[in-house]
Design a protein around this motif. Structure first.
Motif, PDB file in Angstrom:
ATOM      1  N   GLU A  34       0.833  -1.203   0.000  1.00 52.32           N
ATOM      2  CA  GLU A  34       0.000   0.000   0.000  1.00 52.32           C
ATOM      3  C   GLU A  34       0.873   1.260   0.000  1.00 52.32           C
ATOM      4  O   GLU A  34       0.571   2.236  -0.690  1.00 52.32           O
ATOM      5  CB  GLU A  34      -0.933  -0.003   1.211  1.00 52.32           C
ATOM      6  N   GLU A  35       1.951   1.236   0.800  1.00 52.96           N
ATOM      7  CA  GLU A  35       2.859   2.385   0.831  1.00 52.96           C
ATOM      8  C   GLU A  35       3.510   2.592  -0.531  1.00 52.96           C
ATOM      9  O   GLU A  35       3.616   3.730  -1.014  1.00 52.96           O
ATOM     10  CB  GLU A  35       3.930   2.182   1.903  1.00 52.96           C
ATOM     11  N   GLU A  36       3.941   1.511  -1.152  1.00 53.54           N
ATOM     12  CA  GLU A  36       4.569   1.618  -2.479  1.00 53.54           C
ATOM     13  C   GLU A  36       3.561   2.098  -3.516  1.00 53.54           C
ATOM     14  O   GLU A  36       3.891   2.902  -4.395  1.00 53.54           O
ATOM     15  CB  GLU A  36       5.176   0.275  -2.899  1.00 53.54           C
ATOM     16  N   ALA A  37       2.316   1.632  -3.406  1.00 49.46           N
ATOM     17  CA  ALA A  37       1.269   2.078  -4.334  1.00 49.46           C
ATOM     18  C   ALA A  37       1.011   3.572  -4.156  1.00 49.46           C
ATOM     19  O   ALA A  37       0.835   4.313  -5.134  1.00 49.46           O
ATOM     20  CB  ALA A  37      -0.014   1.276  -4.119  1.00 49.46           C
ATOM     21  N   GLU A  38       1.014   4.050  -2.897  1.00 44.84           N
ATOM     22  CA  GLU A  38       0.819   5.483  -2.628  1.00 44.84           C
ATOM     23  C   GLU A  38       1.979   6.291  -3.204  1.00 44.84           C
ATOM     24  O   GLU A  38       1.774   7.359  -3.788  1.00 44.84           O
ATOM     25  CB  GLU A  38       0.676   5.735  -1.127  1.00 44.84           C
ATOM     26  N   LYS A  39       3.201   5.786  -3.048  1.00 49.53           N
ATOM     27  CA  LYS A  39       4.361   6.463  -3.631  1.00 49.53           C
ATOM     28  C   LYS A  39       4.220   6.530  -5.150  1.00 49.53           C
ATOM     29  O   LYS A  39       4.531   7.560  -5.768  1.00 49.53           O
ATOM     30  CB  LYS A  39       5.652   5.743  -3.257  1.00 49.53           C
ATOM     31  N   ALA A  40       3.760   5.440  -5.747  1.00 49.11           N
ATOM     32  CA  ALA A  40       3.589   5.408  -7.208  1.00 49.11           C
ATOM     33  C   ALA A  40       2.528   6.410  -7.641  1.00 49.11           C
ATOM     34  O   ALA A  40       2.703   7.126  -8.632  1.00 49.11           O
ATOM     35  CB  ALA A  40       3.220   4.000  -7.667  1.00 49.11           C
ATOM     36  N   ARG A  41       1.406   6.486  -6.875  1.00 45.63           N
ATOM     37  CA  ARG A  41       0.358   7.471  -7.208  1.00 45.63           C
ATOM     38  C   ARG A  41       0.895   8.889  -7.074  1.00 45.63           C
ATOM     39  O   ARG A  41       0.640   9.741  -7.922  1.00 45.63           O
ATOM     40  CB  ARG A  41      -0.858   7.265  -6.301  1.00 45.63           C
ATOM     41  N   SER A  42       1.670   9.127  -6.023  1.00 47.44           N
ATOM     42  CA  SER A  42       2.256  10.451  -5.817  1.00 47.44           C
ATOM     43  C   SER A  42       3.208  10.799  -6.962  1.00 47.44           C
ATOM     44  O   SER A  42       3.196  11.915  -7.479  1.00 47.44           O
ATOM     45  CB  SER A  42       2.998  10.496  -4.481  1.00 47.44           C
ATOM     46  N   SER A  43       4.014   9.832  -7.357  1.00 44.22           N
ATOM     47  CA  SER A  43       4.938  10.055  -8.482  1.00 44.22           C
ATOM     48  C   SER A  43       4.162  10.323  -9.764  1.00 44.22           C
ATOM     49  O   SER A  43       4.545  11.186 -10.562  1.00 44.22           O
ATOM     50  CB  SER A  43       5.847   8.837  -8.673  1.00 44.22           C
ATOM     51  N   GLN A  44       3.058   9.622  -9.960  1.00 47.20           N
ATOM     52  CA  GLN A  44       2.234   9.820 -11.152  1.00 47.20           C
ATOM     53  C   GLN A  44       1.657  11.241 -11.161  1.00 47.20           C
ATOM     54  O   GLN A  44       1.665  11.919 -12.180  1.00 47.20           O
ATOM     55  CB  GLN A  44       1.097   8.783 -11.194  1.00 47.20           C
ATOM     56  N   VAL A  45       1.180  11.692  -9.991  1.00 50.45           N
ATOM     57  CA  VAL A  45       0.633  13.052  -9.889  1.00 50.45           C
ATOM     58  C   VAL A  45       1.726  14.069 -10.195  1.00 50.45           C
ATOM     59  O   VAL A  45       1.504  15.037 -10.927  1.00 50.45           O
ATOM     60  CB  VAL A  45       0.023  13.281  -8.484  1.00 50.45           C
ATOM     61  N   LYS A  46       2.915  13.860  -9.636  1.00 49.76           N
ATOM     62  CA  LYS A  46       4.026  14.777  -9.893  1.00 49.76           C
ATOM     63  C   LYS A  46       4.403  14.775 -11.368  1.00 49.76           C
ATOM     64  O   LYS A  46       4.690  15.831 -11.943  1.00 49.76           O
ATOM     65  CB  LYS A  46       5.232  14.399  -9.028  1.00 49.76           C
ATOM     66  N   LEU A  47       4.413  13.616 -11.975  1.00 48.13           N
ATOM     67  CA  LEU A  47       4.729  13.515 -13.404  1.00 48.13           C
ATOM     68  C   LEU A  47       3.689  14.262 -14.229  1.00 48.13           C
ATOM     69  O   LEU A  47       4.039  15.014 -15.153  1.00 48.13           O
ATOM     70  CB  LEU A  47       4.800  12.047 -13.831  1.00 48.13           C
TER      71      LEU A  47
END
Length: 119
Positions: A34-47
């Motif tokens: 879940e933490e890694e998925a949240e990091k991925a979502r955050s990275s996607q938003v930043k991208l």
């Protein structure tokens, strides 16, 4: 029979403990996922934000390029207008000289005519 029952209970207890350890490990893996998925979502938003900023910068650069082209066009028109104004000044100078020469010739003719009348 009691020994077998005791052994079976020990195996059940051991299996229960192993199951508990496996559940705890599964929970840790789930939390990590879940933490890694949240990091991925955050990275996607930043991208996505970076892409929006890049697109905005490109539109700004395109607009500035268009304005620069328009400024160059206006500079060329100004250069032509300046040259034409300079040419017009030259023509005006020639016209003033011609007018002065005409006035001088007119004054000379008047003097000559006055001299003839005086005779």
């Amino acid at each position: 029979v009691a020994d077998e029952l005791g052994g079976a209970q020990a195996r059940v207890k051991s299996l229960g403990e192993q199951l508990q350890v496996a559940r705890e490990e599964a929970d840790r893996v789930r939390v990590f996922g879940e933490e890694e998925a949240e990091k991925a979502r955050s990275s996607q938003v930043k991208l996505e934000e970076a892409l929006r900023v890049r697109d905005g910068a490109k539109r700004t650069a395109d607009a500035l390029t268009d304005e620069l082209a328009e400024m160059h066009s206006l500079q060329r028109l100004l250069a032509v207008a300046t040259q034409r104004a300079s040419d017009a000044e030259g023509v005006a100078d020639e016209a003033r000289r011609a007018l002065a020469a005409t006035e001088h010739a007119g004054a000379a003719l008047l003097q000559k005519h006055d001299a003839q009348l005086a005779q």
